[in-house]
Write a protein that holds these residues in place. Structure first.
Motif, PDB file in Angstrom:
ATOM      1  N   GLU A   1      39.071  32.253  24.084  1.00  0.00           N
ATOM      2  CA  GLU A   1      38.488  33.516  24.504  1.00  0.00           C
ATOM      3  C   GLU A   1      37.266  33.245  25.379  1.00  0.00           C
ATOM      4  O   GLU A   1      36.723  32.153  25.388  1.00  0.00           O
ATOM      5  CB  GLU A   1      38.130  34.364  23.287  1.00  0.00           C
TER       6      GLU A   1
ATOM      7  N   LYS B   1      38.273  39.199  24.973  1.00  0.00           N
ATOM      8  CA  LYS B   1      39.481  38.664  24.333  1.00  0.00           C
ATOM      9  C   LYS B   1      40.522  38.267  25.382  1.00  0.00           C
ATOM     10  O   LYS B   1      40.472  38.709  26.527  1.00  0.00           O
ATOM     11  CB  LYS B   1      40.051  39.699  23.376  1.00  0.00           C
TER      12      LYS B   1
ATOM     13  N   GLY C   1      43.478  44.175  30.097  1.00  0.00           N
ATOM     14  CA  GLY C   1      44.304  45.231  29.516  1.00  0.00           C
ATOM     15  C   GLY C   1      43.572  46.031  28.467  1.00  0.00           C
ATOM     16  O   GLY C   1      43.703  47.248  28.399  1.00  0.00           O
ATOM     17  N   ASP C   2      42.817  45.358  27.629  1.00  0.00           N
ATOM     18  CA  ASP C   2      41.993  46.036  26.632  1.00  0.00           C
ATOM     19  C   ASP C   2      40.530  45.863  26.999  1.00  0.00           C
ATOM     20  O   ASP C   2      40.110  44.789  27.449  1.00  0.00           O
ATOM     21  CB  ASP C   2      42.229  45.450  25.242  1.00  0.00           C
TER      22      ASP C   2
ATOM     23  N   ASN D   1      43.441  39.188  26.037  1.00  0.00           N
ATOM     24  CA  ASN D   1      44.257  40.211  26.682  1.00  0.00           C
ATOM     25  C   ASN D   1      43.481  41.030  27.718  1.00  0.00           C
ATOM     26  O   ASN D   1      44.000  42.005  28.244  1.00  0.00           O
ATOM     27  CB  ASN D   1      44.885  41.125  25.634  1.00  0.00           C
ATOM     28  N   TYR D   2      42.238  40.644  27.995  1.00  0.00           N
ATOM     29  CA  TYR D   2      41.447  41.318  29.017  1.00  0.00           C
ATOM     30  C   TYR D   2      42.105  41.086  30.382  1.00  0.00           C
ATOM     31  O   TYR D   2      42.587  39.992  30.632  1.00  0.00           O
ATOM     32  CB  TYR D   2      40.004  40.767  29.026  1.00  0.00           C
TER      33      TYR D   2
END
Length: 135
Positions: free
Chosen positions: A27, A58, A63-64, A60-61
């Motif tokens: 991360e 995180k 996206g979140d 998935n950044y």
């Protein structure tokens, strides 16, 4: 470093001198060494006008949206501990003891281009909204 993260760091550096990036456990962490504060904030009994902040992004950044940010432990507003704070959920790869602020932004809408839509610069700039709330 992922291309998006590299571009986000470059954007942060244009506005926050000395911004840092570190990877830990897959991360991405960022640290802003000098974040300006509104009046009333202290560490212990000492009034401060700026402090370092850091935050986790995180895997998935983008996206979140990111969630929460950290300040040095002991931060208070005119002697009162701030609401919705606590121990960090994960230890940052930056030295010091940290206090986690629960914080999020509404309407996160990142795009494929760092300069359009939601990005880490807008995220970091949003912290002042929380600081203006006081304790």
């Amino acid at each position: 470093m992922r291309a998006r993260i590299k571009d986000e760091l470059a954007l942060l550096l244009r506005h926050f001198s000395g911004a840092e990036h570190a990877e830990a456990n897959g991360e991405d962490w960022f640290r802003i060494p000098h974040y300006a504060l509104p009046d009333g904030w202290r560490i212990g009994d000492t009034a401060i006008g700026e402090l370092p902040v850091c935050f986790l992004v995180k895997g998935n950044y983008p996206g979140d949206a990111p969630y929460g940010f950290l300040t040095p432990a002991g931060l208070n507003f005119d002697g009162t501990a701030p609401n919705n704070t606590g121990a960090p959920p994960a230890a940052p790869p930056f030295s010091g003891e940290w206090l986690h602020f629960s914080w999020s932004v509404d309407n996160w809408a990142a795009s494929g281009e760092v300069g359009k839509g939601s990005n880490l610069l807008a995220w970091v700039r949003s912290f002042v909204v929380r600081f203006k709330e006081g304790a």
